[in-house]
Motif scaffolding. Structure first.
Motif, mmCIF file in Angstrom:
data_model
loop_
_atom_site.group_PDB
_atom_site.id
_atom_site.type_symbol
_atom_site.label_atom_id
_atom_site.label_comp_id
_atom_site.label_asym_id
_atom_site.label_seq_id
_atom_site.Cartn_x
_atom_site.Cartn_y
_atom_site.Cartn_z
ATOM 1 N N PHE A 106 0.883 -6.493 4.985
ATOM 2 C CA PHE A 106 0.140 -4.931 5.550
ATOM 3 C C PHE A 106 1.643 -4.279 6.508
ATOM 4 O O PHE A 106 1.760 -5.295 7.314
ATOM 5 C CB PHE A 106 -0.100 -5.109 6.317
ATOM 6 C CG PHE A 106 -2.239 -4.739 7.008
ATOM 7 C CD1 PHE A 106 -1.541 -3.261 6.283
ATOM 8 C CD2 PHE A 106 -2.784 -4.426 7.736
ATOM 9 C CE1 PHE A 106 -2.356 -1.964 7.362
ATOM 10 C CE2 PHE A 106 -3.680 -3.506 8.321
ATOM 11 C CZ PHE A 106 -3.171 -2.413 7.866
ATOM 12 N N ASP A 107 1.857 -3.251 6.022
ATOM 13 C CA ASP A 107 2.756 -2.517 6.906
ATOM 14 C C ASP A 107 4.305 -3.249 6.714
ATOM 15 O O ASP A 107 5.191 -3.368 7.654
ATOM 16 C CB ASP A 107 2.852 -2.388 8.224
ATOM 17 C CG ASP A 107 1.792 -1.310 8.431
ATOM 18 O OD1 ASP A 107 1.303 -0.458 7.442
ATOM 19 O OD2 ASP A 107 1.202 -0.885 9.720
ATOM 20 N N GLN A 122 -8.297 -7.607 -8.764
ATOM 21 C CA GLN A 122 -7.684 -8.396 -8.789
ATOM 22 C C GLN A 122 -6.195 -8.001 -7.766
ATOM 23 O O GLN A 122 -5.687 -8.898 -6.615
ATOM 24 C CB GLN A 122 -6.636 -9.337 -9.718
ATOM 25 C CG GLN A 122 -7.849 -9.099 -11.043
ATOM 26 C CD GLN A 122 -8.528 -10.634 -11.005
ATOM 27 O OE1 GLN A 122 -8.660 -11.375 -10.385
ATOM 28 N NE2 GLN A 122 -8.754 -10.794 -12.526
ATOM 29 N N LEU A 123 -5.608 -7.081 -7.919
ATOM 30 C CA LEU A 123 -4.680 -6.486 -6.867
ATOM 31 C C LEU A 123 -4.556 -5.150 -6.529
ATOM 32 O O LEU A 123 -5.342 -4.112 -7.530
ATOM 33 C CB LEU A 123 -3.068 -6.921 -7.717
ATOM 34 C CG LEU A 123 -1.960 -6.557 -7.320
ATOM 35 C CD1 LEU A 123 -0.737 -7.072 -7.640
ATOM 36 C CD2 LEU A 123 -1.667 -4.589 -7.295
ATOM 37 N N THR A 124 -4.171 -4.693 -5.578
ATOM 38 C CA THR A 124 -4.534 -3.580 -5.211
ATOM 39 C C THR A 124 -3.024 -2.442 -4.255
ATOM 40 O O THR A 124 -2.198 -3.722 -3.437
ATOM 41 C CB THR A 124 -5.205 -2.925 -4.105
ATOM 42 O OG1 THR A 124 -5.535 -4.011 -2.886
ATOM 43 C CG2 THR A 124 -6.622 -3.713 -4.598
ATOM 44 N N LEU A 156 -1.125 -5.108 -0.987
ATOM 45 C CA LEU A 156 -0.395 -4.574 -0.561
ATOM 46 C C LEU A 156 -0.553 -3.290 -0.229
ATOM 47 O O LEU A 156 -0.843 -2.371 -0.196
ATOM 48 C CB LEU A 156 0.871 -4.317 -1.488
ATOM 49 C CG LEU A 156 1.163 -5.124 -2.588
ATOM 50 C CD1 LEU A 156 2.267 -4.337 -3.602
ATOM 51 C CD2 LEU A 156 1.592 -6.321 -1.630
ATOM 52 N N MET A 157 -0.786 -3.163 1.753
ATOM 53 C CA MET A 157 -1.691 -2.240 2.037
ATOM 54 C C MET A 157 -0.608 -1.184 3.291
ATOM 55 O O MET A 157 -0.036 -2.264 3.827
ATOM 56 C CB MET A 157 -2.672 -2.711 3.070
ATOM 57 C CG MET A 157 -4.022 -3.179 1.767
ATOM 58 S SD MET A 157 -5.485 -4.100 2.659
ATOM 59 C CE MET A 157 -6.028 -2.865 3.524
ATOM 60 N N GLN A 158 -1.138 -0.492 3.411
ATOM 61 C CA GLN A 158 -0.674 0.086 5.003
ATOM 62 C C GLN A 158 -1.055 1.786 5.178
ATOM 63 O O GLN A 158 -2.553 1.953 4.623
ATOM 64 C CB GLN A 158 0.579 1.763 3.619
ATOM 65 C CG GLN A 158 1.326 2.523 4.707
ATOM 66 C CD GLN A 158 2.784 1.552 5.613
ATOM 67 O OE1 GLN A 158 2.953 0.806 4.943
ATOM 68 N NE2 GLN A 158 2.547 1.989 6.526
ATOM 69 N N ASP A 159 -0.502 1.941 6.217
ATOM 70 C CA ASP A 159 -1.800 2.264 7.213
ATOM 71 C C ASP A 159 -0.751 3.309 8.145
ATOM 72 O O ASP A 159 0.041 3.762 7.770
ATOM 73 C CB ASP A 159 -2.563 1.604 8.231
ATOM 74 C CG ASP A 159 -1.904 1.341 9.358
ATOM 75 O OD1 ASP A 159 -0.801 1.015 9.261
ATOM 76 O OD2 ASP A 159 -2.533 0.187 10.112
ATOM 77 N N VAL A 188 5.453 -0.398 3.742
ATOM 78 C CA VAL A 188 4.874 -1.926 3.014
ATOM 79 C C VAL A 188 6.213 -0.691 1.565
ATOM 80 O O VAL A 188 5.566 0.359 1.160
ATOM 81 C CB VAL A 188 3.798 -1.253 1.997
ATOM 82 C CG1 VAL A 188 4.064 -2.229 0.797
ATOM 83 C CG2 VAL A 188 3.244 -2.383 2.760
ATOM 84 N N GLN A 189 7.362 -1.436 1.517
ATOM 85 C CA GLN A 189 8.305 -0.698 0.720
ATOM 86 C C GLN A 189 9.312 -2.298 0.306
ATOM 87 O O GLN A 189 10.049 -2.959 0.986
ATOM 88 C CB GLN A 189 9.570 0.181 1.337
ATOM 89 C CG GLN A 189 9.851 0.016 2.348
ATOM 90 C CD GLN A 189 10.453 0.918 3.013
ATOM 91 O OE1 GLN A 189 10.835 2.480 2.062
ATOM 92 N NE2 GLN A 189 11.123 0.868 4.457
ATOM 93 N N ASN A 190 9.980 -2.298 -1.035
ATOM 94 C CA ASN A 190 10.906 -2.644 -1.080
ATOM 95 C C ASN A 190 10.165 -3.681 -1.712
ATOM 96 O O ASN A 190 10.936 -5.249 -0.936
ATOM 97 C CB ASN A 190 12.161 -3.023 -0.609
ATOM 98 C CG ASN A 190 13.278 -1.751 -1.124
ATOM 99 O OD1 ASN A 190 12.644 -0.602 -1.641
ATOM 100 N ND2 ASN A 190 13.260 -1.353 0.268
#
Length: 848
Positions: free
Chosen positions: A665-666, A734-736, A686-689, A716-718
Motif C-alpha cells: 500500500f503506497d 486473485q490479484l488487484t 497492490l494499492m495506492q491512495d 506503488v511503483q517499481n
C-alpha cells in the motif's frame, strides 16, 4: 471468554438421546477388562491378542486395570499388532488417581491405523489446573499433522474419576476422524473433535494401541486404563458438533493456569513397537503447541521452548534470585536474593543473573549502562506474573463480589494517554478494549463489562467507586487471579540478553508501550513467552534488537510493536491470537507492527489468528526482508507494507486471511517472489491512495504526528510480482492493482507482473484473476492471465487453471503443476535467492 462449565454439564447430554431402530452391535475386534495380573506389559487382551509394549517397565496390569507408571518426559505405548482395521471405533476408560500439581499434565491416547511409524491418535490431557483438553492428529515419524487442534473441553475434573475416550476413524478419501470424552455415569454426547484428512499421507488401515505420557515438568504419576473396546465400522450415531476442518485452528488454545507450572507439549509422535520410543525434545519449540498456544498452520517449529525446559549454562560468578527466598540473601546459589530486581540491582555490568524456578510478581528494570544476561535456571520454570490470587468472594444475587480492589489504571487507548483518542482506536462493539483490568478463572480470561447490571457468566465488572470486583461466574472451588501490576520488564541496559522466561497477565496500559520494553540498542530476547497481557506485549524503540523463538500471544491490543528499530532481526516467532480485545484495525492493532525502521529481517515465523493484521510494516520501513513466514487466519491482512520501500516478501504462505494475503500500500521498489497465497480475500493487492509524502493536507495524514521520512515516494511503483501461486481468493480477484486516489494507471506504476500461477477450484470463485487500473479512473477485470497478458503485456508467462490438481492439501505443487514450472517460473534473482537460501536462477513456483 466465558469460563468453561463443569465437566458433566459440558460433556453429557440428557438421558434418552439416542438412535431409533438401533441394531445389535458388531462383534468386537478388541475387548479387554484387564482381569489379570501382569508385572510387566499388558499381557494379552481377552479379545484382540497380545500387546507389545514399547516401554515394558512402565506398564503393568493390577487390580482390574492396566497401569502406566509414568516418569516425567517419558511415554509408553501398548500395541495390539494382531488387530488390523480400516473403519474402527475404539474406546477406553482412563483414570488419573492423582492429578499433577505442575507441568502440562498427563496425556492419554487411543491410536488407530498404526502403520510403521505413522498412525492417527486422539489425545486427552489431564492438566495441573484440573482442566481437560482434546486433540486429534496424524503422526508421521518425527513429525505430526494436527487434524483437530487442542481445545479445552472441561474444567473442574476430578482425580480418580474415570473418563471414557472414544475415537472413530472411518473412510479413505478423505479419512473422517472423531473423538469425544464421556465422564463416568454420563451418556455419550456430541463429538467434540471432528475433522478429516484428505492429504497424500492419509492412512488406510493398521493396528491399534493405547498410549500414555507425562510432561517433563510434572512429578511421577500413574495413568490407569480399563474396558478397552474396539469394533469395526463407524460409531453409533449421536448428536454431532459442526465439523472442524483440518485447516481451522482452535479458537481457545489452552495454557497452564498456574504460573509456577512448566508448560510442556505433548510429544509430536510416539513410535510403535518394537521400536524404542523417542522422548520429546523439549529443548526445541514444540510442533503442536508453544506454551499452550496452538501452532496449527505453521510449516515448522515456531515459538518459545516450553518455559522450564531450557538449559542455559550457569557461569561462575552468576548472581542468583529465587522468588520467596529468605530475606538477607547475598546472591549466591546457596543464599539467593528474594526478588529478581534485587539480583539485577546487585549484579555488575557483564554479569549473568540466574532466576530459580517460581513466580515473580514484580516490575523490574535493567538500569542504564548495565549490560546483563538474565536467564532461567536450567530445567526450571520462571514466570513473571502480573496477577495475584484473589479471594473473599460472597454471593450477591446472580453475581459474586469481593472488596479491596483499589486499582485505577489509565484506560487511554493511545500512546499519548489521551482519552480523547478513543474514537480512533475503539470499536463501539468493544467499548472496554483499552481498560486494562483483567480477571482469570482457572486461567481463562473473563470479559470486562461497563456496569454491574451487565455482568453475566464469563464477565466481570471493576467497580472503582465501591472498590469491588463483581464476577458473573461462581469462583468457589476455582483459582481466581486478578492483574495488579502493569509492567514486567524495562530494559534500559544496552546489550542485555533475556532468555528462557515467561511473562503473563500484566494490566499494561497502552501509554506504557508494552509489558516488556526494549529501550536501548543491542538487546537480545530468546525463548520468552509473552502472553495474556492487557494491551501490548513487547515494544522495541532502539537499534539492533534480536528476537529469537518468542511466543507472543493473546495480548489485548498488539503482540509486538517497534519504532526506530533499525536492524531488527526476528526469527522463529509465534505471534498468535493478539488483539484479543478487538481494537480497531487502525491506527494500531494486531500481531506485529513496526514503523520508521530500516534494515529489518523477519524470517521463519508464524502469524496466526490475530484479530486484525498479522504483520504490518508502516510509515517508512525501508530495506525489509519478510521471508519463510506463515500468515494464517488473521482477521485482516496476512502481511502489509504501507508507505514503505525496498521490501522483499518471498517464500511465505498466506492463507485463510479475511483481508489480503499480501498487500503493498503506497509502497515502492519492492519484490513479491515465490509466495503461496490461498483463500484470502485478495491473495495479492497492490494499492495506492491519494496520500503523497509532499502533501500533508491529504486525508489520511495524522496532523499530530511528524512527517515520515521524505526519501519515500508513497507511490506503488517499481514492484515485481513473480513466481507466486495464487489460489481460490474469497473476494473479487486473485490479484488487484488499484489507485483509490485516481491519479495513476497500472502502466504509470511501472510494475512487473509475470511468472505466476493462478488457480481456482470453481470457475466463478473468483470469476476474475486480475483487476488492473486500466486508466487513472477505471479498473478492468480479467478472467485469466492470458486475457490480462493480451491486454497489458504483463503476465506473459503466467497461467490460469480452473479445477483441482494444482496444490496438495499441504499447499505444495502437485505433479501436474510441477511439470509446468519451467514454462511459467522466472529465474530467481540473486538478490532474492540470498534471502531465501536458494541458488540464483532457480525455477520454482510458490513457497518452498
Amino acid at each position: 471468554m466465558a469460563i468453561a462449565t463443569a465437566l458433566t454439564a459440558a460433556l453429557a447430554v440428557p438421558v434418552g438421546v439416542g438412535v431409533a431402530g438401533a441394531v445389535a452391535a458388531p462383534a468386537p475386534l478388541v475387548s479387554d477388562s484387564f482381569t489379570r495380573t501382569i508385572g510387566s506389559g499388558f499381557g494379552s487382551a481377552g479379545t484382540g491378542g497380545a500387546y507389545t509394549a514399547t516401554n515394558p517397565s512402565a506398564t503393568s496390569v493390577a487390580s482390574g486395570t492396566g497401569v502406566f507408571t509414568l516418569k516425567p518426559g517419558v511415554g509408553a505405548a501398548t500395541v495390539l499388532r494382531s488387530v488390523s482395521a480400516t473403519d474402527v471405533t475404539a474406546s477406553a476408560k482412563f483414570t488419573v488417581p492423582t492429578l499433577p500439581t505442575k507441568g502440562s499434565g498427563v496425556y492419554a491416547a487411543l491410536q488407530a491405523r498404526i502403520n510403521g511409524s505413522s498412525h492417527y491418535e486422539a489425545v486427552v490431557r489431564f492438566t495441573s489446573s484440573k482442566a481437560m483438553t482434546l486433540l486429534v492428529r496424524r503422526a508421521d515419524g518425527s513429525a505430526s499433522t494436527m487434524i483437530v487442534p487442542e481445545q479445552r473441553i472441561a474444567t473442574g475434573i476430578t482425580a480418580g474419576k474415570a473418563y471414557t475416550l472414544e475415537f472413530s476413524v472411518t473412510g479413505s478419501s478423505p479419512v473422517a476422524l472423531k473423538a469425544r470424552v464421556i465422564p463416568a455415569g454420563s451418556t455419550a454426547g456430541a463429538w467434540q473433535a471432528n475433522g478429516t484428512d484428505a492429504s497424500a499421507k492419509r492412512l488406510t488401515s493398521g493396528s491399534l494401541a493405547v498410549w500414555g505420557y507425562l510432561s517433563k515438568a510434572s512429578t511421577a504419576a500413574t495413568l490407569k486404563v480399563d474396558d478397552l473396546v474396539a469394533t469395526a465400522g463407524a460409531a453409533a450415531t449421536t448428536p454431532t458438533t459442526p465439523t472442524t476442518p483440518t485447516t481451522t485452528p482452535s479458537t481457545t488454545p489452552t495454557k497452564p493456569t498456574a504460573p509456577t507450572a512448566t508448560p510442556a507439549p505433548a510429544p509430536t509422535t510416539q513410535p510403535t513397537a518394537p521400536a524404542t520410543p523417542t522422548n520429546p525434545d523439549t529443548s526445541a519449540p514444540p510442533q503442536t503447541a508453544s506454551n499452550g498456544v496452538s501452532t496449527s498452520g505453521a510449516r515448522h517449529s515456531v515459538g518459545s521452548a516450553a518455559i522450564g525446559s531450557t538449559r542455559y549454562a550457569v557461569p561462575s560468578g552468576a548472581v542468583f534470585a529465587a522468588a520467596g527466598a529468605a530475606a538477607g540473601g547475598n546472591g549466591t546459589q546457596a543464599k539467593p536474593y528474594a526478588t529478581a530486581q534485587a539480583a539485577i540491582s546487585a549484579a555488575p555490568s557483564g554479569a549473568t543473573v540466574v532466576l530459580r524456578g517460581g513466580t515473580y510478581h514484580e516490575t523490574v528494570t535493567v538500569p542504564f549502562n548495565k549490560k546483563l544476561i538474565i536467564q532461567s535456571y536450567p530445567g526450571e520454570a520462571v514466570w513473571f506474573d502480573g496477577s495475584q490470587n484473589w479471594g473473599n468472594w460472597s454471593a450477591s444475587g446472580s453475581t459474586w463480589v469481593s472488596g479491596g480492589y483499589t486499582y485505577a489504571f489509565n484506560n487511554s487507548p493511545s500512546y499519548s494517554g489521551n482519552l480523547s483518542d478513543a474514537s480512533r482506536y475503539i470499536d463501539p462493539n468493544y467499548p472496554m478494549a483499552a481498560t486494562p483490568d483483567q480477571v482469570f478463572i482457572d486461567g481463562v480470561s473473563q470479559r470486562q463489562v461497563a456496569s454491574r447490571s451487565a455482568v453475566t457468566a464469563g464477565t466481570f465488572y471493576a467497580d472503582k467507586s465501591a472498590k469491588q470486583l463483581v464476577l458473573g461466574s461462581n469462583p468457589n472451588g476455582h483459582s481466581v487471579r486478578v492483574s495488579t501490576l502493569q509492567e514486567a520488564l524495562r530494559i534500559q541496559g544496552a546489550g542485555t540478553t533475556v532468555r528462557g522466561i515467561g511473562f503473563e497477565r500484566y494490566a499494561t496500559s497502552a501509554m506504557q508501550m508494552g509489558t516488556i520494553t526494549a529501550q536501548v540498542p543491542g538487546i537480545t530476547l530468546e525463548n520468552l513467552a509473552i502472553v495474556d497481557n492487557a494491551t501490548i506485549g513487547l515494544f522495541a524503540w532502539s537499534t539492533d534488537a534480536t528476537l529469537r523463538n518468542l511466543t507472543i500471544a493473546r495480548n489485548g491490543m498488539l503482540g509486538f510493536g517497534g519504532n526506530s528499530a533499525y536492524g531488527l532481526k526476528a526469527s522463529g516467532l509465534l505471534v498468535a491470537d493478539n488483539n484479543s480485545e478487538h481494537f480497531k484495525r487502525e491506527p494500531i492493532s494486531g500481531g506485529f507492527k513496526i514503523t520508521r525502521s530500516r534494515g529489518i529481517s523477519i524470517t521463519d515465523s508464524a502469524f496466526l489468528r490475530n484479530a486484525t493484521t498479522g504483520l504490518w510494516l508502516d510509515e517508512s520501513v525501508y530495506d525489509a526482508a519478510v521471508t519463510g513466514n506463515d500468515f494464517v487466519s488473521n482477521g485482516g491482512d496476512g502481511v502489509e507494507a504501507e508507505i514503505s520501500a525496498h521490501v522483499t516478501i518471498a517464500d511465505n504462505v498466506a492463507r485463510d486471511n479475511a483481508g489480503n494475503g499480501i498487500r503493498l500500500f503506497d509502497t515502492s521498489d519492492s519484490a513479491v517472489w515465490n509466495n503461496t497465497s490461498v483463500r484470502n480475500g485478495r491473495n495479492i493487492a497492490l494499492m495506492q491512495d491519494a496520500r503523497r509524502e509532499t502533501d500533508l493536507s491529504v486525508p489520511g495524514h495524522d496532523p499530530k504526528r511528524p512527517q515520515p521520512d521524505p526519501t519515500f515516494s508513497w507511490i506503488v511503483q517499481n514492484v515485481t510480482v513473480s513466481n507466486n501461486v495464487l489460489a481460490d481468493a474469497t473476494g473479487l480477484a486473485q490479484l488487484t492493482v488499484e489507485d483509490q486516489g485516481h491519479k495513476l494507471s497500472g502502466a504509470d506504476m511501472h510494475l512487473t507482473i509475470n511468472g505466476n500461477l493462478y488457480q481456482r477450484t470453481v470457475a466463478n470463485k473468483p470469476s476474475i484473476d486480475i483487476v488492473w487500473m486500466q486508466t487513472t479512473t477505471a479498473t478492468k477485470g480479467y478472467a485469466t492471465a492470458a486475457a490480462f497478458a493480451a491486454a497489458t503485456g504483463q503476465d506473459t508467462r503466467s497461467t490460469s487453471v480452473t479445477g483441482t490438481g494444482t496444490l496438495t492439501s499441504g499447499l505444495t505443487l502437485t505433479s501436474s503443476a510441477l511439470s509446468q514450472v519451467t514454462s511459467i517460473a522466472r529465474s530467481l534473482p540473486a538478490s532474492v535467492a540470498s534471502l531465501v537460501g536458494q541458488p540464483a536462477g532457480t525455477l520454482h513456483l510458490g513457497s518452498w
